[in-house]
Scaffold this motif. Structure first.
Motif, short mmCIF file in Angstrom:
data_model
loop_
_atom_site.label_atom_id
_atom_site.label_comp_id
_atom_site.label_asym_id
_atom_site.label_seq_id
_atom_site.Cartn_x
_atom_site.Cartn_y
_atom_site.Cartn_z
N ASP A 448 0.84 -1.18 0.00
CA ASP A 448 0.00 0.00 0.00
C ASP A 448 0.88 1.24 0.00
O ASP A 448 2.10 1.15 -0.19
CB ASP A 448 -1.00 -0.01 1.17
CG ASP A 448 -0.34 -0.02 2.53
OD1 ASP A 448 0.65 0.70 2.73
OD2 ASP A 448 -0.82 -0.76 3.42
N GLN A 484 -1.03 0.19 -8.49
CA GLN A 484 -2.10 -0.25 -7.58
C GLN A 484 -1.69 -0.12 -6.12
O GLN A 484 -2.47 0.31 -5.27
CB GLN A 484 -2.49 -1.69 -7.91
CG GLN A 484 -3.08 -1.84 -9.30
CD GLN A 484 -3.64 -3.23 -9.56
OE1 GLN A 484 -4.69 -3.59 -9.04
NE2 GLN A 484 -2.96 -4.00 -10.38
N ARG A 488 -3.28 2.55 -3.01
CA ARG A 488 -4.07 1.84 -2.00
C ARG A 488 -3.80 2.47 -0.63
O ARG A 488 -2.65 2.56 -0.19
CB ARG A 488 -3.71 0.36 -1.98
CG ARG A 488 -4.51 -0.46 -0.96
CD ARG A 488 -4.14 -1.93 -1.01
NE ARG A 488 -4.50 -2.51 -2.29
CZ ARG A 488 -3.65 -3.10 -3.12
NH1 ARG A 488 -2.37 -3.18 -2.80
NH2 ARG A 488 -4.06 -3.60 -4.26
N ARG A 534 -7.95 4.11 -8.66
CA ARG A 534 -7.86 3.66 -7.27
C ARG A 534 -7.72 4.83 -6.31
O ARG A 534 -8.15 4.74 -5.14
CB ARG A 534 -6.71 2.66 -7.12
CG ARG A 534 -6.97 1.38 -7.90
CD ARG A 534 -6.22 0.20 -7.32
NE ARG A 534 -6.58 -1.04 -7.99
CZ ARG A 534 -7.64 -1.76 -7.74
NH1 ARG A 534 -8.51 -1.35 -6.82
NH2 ARG A 534 -7.88 -2.88 -8.40
N ALA A 538 -10.10 5.55 -3.13
CA ALA A 538 -9.58 5.86 -1.80
C ALA A 538 -10.12 7.17 -1.25
O ALA A 538 -9.72 7.60 -0.17
CB ALA A 538 -8.05 5.90 -1.84
#
Length: 738
Positions: A448, A484, A488, A534, A538
């Motif tokens: 992340d 990705q 995240r 993404r 978020a």
């Protein structure tokens, strides 16, 4: 053994068929651990609530348990990886036309497995197959995939293959525009309730009639899958009628029907299917039968087993499934990798509880069905085992990441898996190329954007691979995973460091999208779009600089590869200011660019583009790959598409166009598509493939699942390392089905 455990084993007569080569005491120990959840976790008798167990499909059950340590490492010590570093390509290796470096071809299914040979073995690799290659097992010719820019027919190194496999993560027509799918219902719950209530009155009788009256293997097979997608009758509590109808087909000697029935039982998702499917997938003990099931049919049963266990609400059922999957894997000695890859894929759908009371039993740590920790350690031993084929070890990387991806920031289990994958991806790695490619994708599941040391290490490994790895495909996978991971969130909204790495990775992605070869730029452009998507998920806005850069890329490029990527990335970024530019792309000379522009117009909610999209849909017969993306784009805008698709279907287009129209009707047509699809199914003069796809589309319209049944098998998988039972040029693998 408890009565519940006896039920699971399908009766004492079946248990007598255990392989005599397995030690009885060892079996007792393994059985006790594998089924410990039946007495420790169950508040009601496992499976007993459904009455007597269903008839077990032959062959007799294999030894039950968690499987021995893979790869011959009998003492539980991981063996070293393959020595020698990256190998030169074999004569059978294929290199994507985009310029891939040493990218291996995919393993192939070669029929029933032959005798075992010592040492590791790489499967043979087929040459490129024509889109009209006759279907496996004697089926009729099959045109190019009707889903547009799909797994088959494309350059294997193209980003479009990645997109097809991961499409469902980003596009959900029913969520974004329920009115289009339901013909007027307002909320998703109303859509699902309406479809489910109507399914058995309109859809189930049609599909059931096919099973009762038709003889064509393809048509019957797809009808079985369609019926499973419809599910049990929602008006009858605890119904098992569909299960009883499908189960006998699994014993068919016609392989295509048997494999379809196996997948259908998994889609249906009853706990009873776990034992029936595991028995079917197991090898027949020597001396009990002269017939050996083909690896392809067994693989389908294993994928079905993963689906059934995934949907179970019972921990004890999932533990039994994990036990049987590991046992089947360990007992497999054939040359083909299909069965072992299927076992690992299925196991990735069955995450066990982190800790259980069974862990306290002597020797429990060696049994993968005891807990999540033991399950993952078993998978890592497969990854480390030099005696396993490279393709199998590559899948183990994906499975380990999937099973640990839900663990917390400070999970030792997550750290253990991440460190092993970082080792595989590193420049000093001696693991084979497919394993490094899989590690690049798998790390994207684990990292992340915060400043935790492990997350920084994951991003560092991905960044180094994305920029400097010698293999082109590994670079692309690493860049996608980095996008990705960096988008995240690593904590709650109030955590100021939850997206600490986002700004620097965005800058890197922007730079890379404008540099490199045509294929480099296309992959990096899509990665930038995924990053911004993404970020929006978020709770952040996509970047103005990213959206402007993507618009510039689209305006300036003459490359269809980059143009399609830029169109998609603009949709993923939610670039509403790009509407006019995207509308202009609907007249682009390349069908892929037109298709991605249409889909993105739906993503950004460009309702003013509805008329232009409808015009494009009406003229799509010359480019059948347009039907699905344009239909999805229109559906997301709330525009009903069924009538237009039916009109095109009635006009008698090519075979490829008919197949593509069936898929589009299944995904976006709603209840208004039922009658024309039913007419196609009932047309005995029609082509078998068209009738089969129409039946499959009926199942899609009334699908009882929240998402397409095979979608999670496809997410973040290294598609270059998949055998043909997973995805094939003739649109006949598990991931190719609707």
């Amino acid at each position: 053994m408890s009565a519940a455990a006896t039920n699971l084993a399908c009766g004492p007569l079946q248990l007598r068929g255990l392989n005599p080569g397995i030690g009885i005491e060892s079996m007792k120990k393994t059985l006790g651990i594998a089924f410990i959840g039946l007495t420790l976790a169950a508040a009601t008798p496992a499976f007993g609530q459904y009455g007597p167990p269903p008839p077990c499909a032959p062959p007799p059950p294999p030894p039950q348990g968690g499987g021995s340590v893979p790869g011959g490492a009998g003492n539980g010590t991981p063996s070293t990886g393959t020595a020698g570093g990256p190998k030169a390509p074999r004569p059978t290796d294929t290199v994507p036309s985009g310029g891939g470096v040493n990218t291996p071809g995919r393993p192939t299914y070669g029929g029933p497995s032959g005798p075992a040979v010592p040492g590791p073995m790489a499967p043979s690799t087929p040459g490129a197959m024509s889109p009209t290659t006759p279907g496996l097992l004697g089926g009729p010719a099959q045109p190019r995939s009707p889903r547009g820019s799909g797994v088959t027919g494309d350059d294997p190194g193209s980003w479009r293959v990645w997109w097809t496999l991961n499409h469902d993560r980003f596009v959900d027509v029913a969520v974004q525009a329920p009115t289009a799918v339901s013909d007027g219902a307002v909320h998703r719950t109303e859509v699902l309730a309406e479809v489910r209530a109507d399914a058995y009155e309109r859809l189930a009788p049609i599909v059931t009639r096919v099973l009762q009256q038709e003889k064509n293997d393809i048509l019957v097979g797809r009808a079985l899958i369609a019926l499973a997608k419809l599910g049990e009758n929602p008006r009858v509590a605890n119904s098992r009628e569909v299960h009883k109808l499908i189960l006998p087909f699994m014993a068919s000697e016609r392989t295509r029907i048997a494999e379809s029935a196996a997948i259908a039982l998994g889609i249906l998702g009853h706990d009873e299917a776990v034992m029936a499917l595991s028995q079917y997938a197991a090898l027949v003990p020597e001396g009990q039968s002269s017939k050996t099931r083909q690896d392809r049919a067994r693989s389908f049963a294993i994928y079905g087993l993963g689906l059934a266990a995934r949907d179970s609400k019972r921990e004890d059922v999932r533990r039994v499934a994990a036990s049987r999957l590991c046992e089947i894997f360990t007992n497999e000695t054939g040359l083909a990798v299909d069965v072992k890859v299927a076992c690992l894929q299925a196991l990735s759908m069955v995450p066990l509880a982190p800790e259980t009371q069974a862990m306290a039993l002597p020797g429990a740590g060696e049994i993968p069905s005891v807990s999540r920790n033991a399950e993952i350690e078993w998978v890592l031993r497969v990854l480390d085992s030099a005696s396993e084929a490279t393709w199998v070890r590559a899948q183990a990387a994906t499975t380990a990441a999937r099973l640990s991806s839900d663990q917390g920031e400070h999970s030792k289990l997550r750290e253990r898996v991440a460190q092993r994958l970082i080792e595989t991806l590193s420049a000093a790695s001696r693991d084979a190329l497919p394993m490094r490619q899989s590690a690049a994708l798998a790390l994207g599941l684990l990292g992340d954007s915060d400043n935790d040391s492990l997350d920084k290490e994951i991003r560092g490994a991905l960044g180094e691979a994305a920029l400097f790895n010698a293999d082109q495909t590994t670079r692309y996978y690493a860049m996608m995973s980095l996008a990705q991971a960096a988008s995240r969130s690593g904590g709650p909204v109030q955590d100021p460091e939850r997206l600490a790495a986002a700004a620097s990775i965005r800058t890197m992605l922007l730079k890379r999208a404008g540099n490199g070869s045509e294929v480099d730029r296309a992959w990096n452009t899509v990665s930038l779009g995924v990053f911004e998507y993404r970020m929006r998920q978020a709770g952040e806005s996509s970047s103005d600089s990213s959206r402007q850069a993507l618009m510039s890329i689209l305006e300036e490029t003459n490359s269809p590869e980059i143009g399609g990527a830029a169109c998609l990335a603009l949709g993923l970024s939610g670039a509403t200011e790009a509407e006019e530019l995207l509308v202009r792309q609907l007249k682009n000379g390349d069908a892929n660019v037109r298709g991605f522009a249409a889909l993105s117009l739906g993503m950004i909610g460009a309702r003013d583009a509805t008329a232009a999209l409808e015009k494009l849909l009406d003229r799509a017969s010359g480019a059948p790959e347009l039907y699905l993306p344009v239909s999805e784009g229109l559906a997301m805008l709330g525009a009903p598409v069924a009538d237009r698709l039916v009109k095109s279907l009635v006009a008698g287009p090519s075979l490829e166009a008919q197949l593509a129209l069936c898929v589009a009707l299944g995904r976006t047509g709603g209840s208004r598509a039922v009658q024309p699809l039913s007419d196609l199914v009932d047309d005995s003069t029609g082509t078998a493939w068209v009738r089969a796809m129409a039946a499959e589309a009926l199942g899609s319209i009334g699908d009882h699942g929240a998402a397409r049944w095979n979608a999670r098998y496809a997410f973040d998988v290294n598609f270059l390392a998949l055998p043909l039972t997973a995805t094939a040029p003739n649109y006949d693998g598990v991931l190719d089905l609707e």
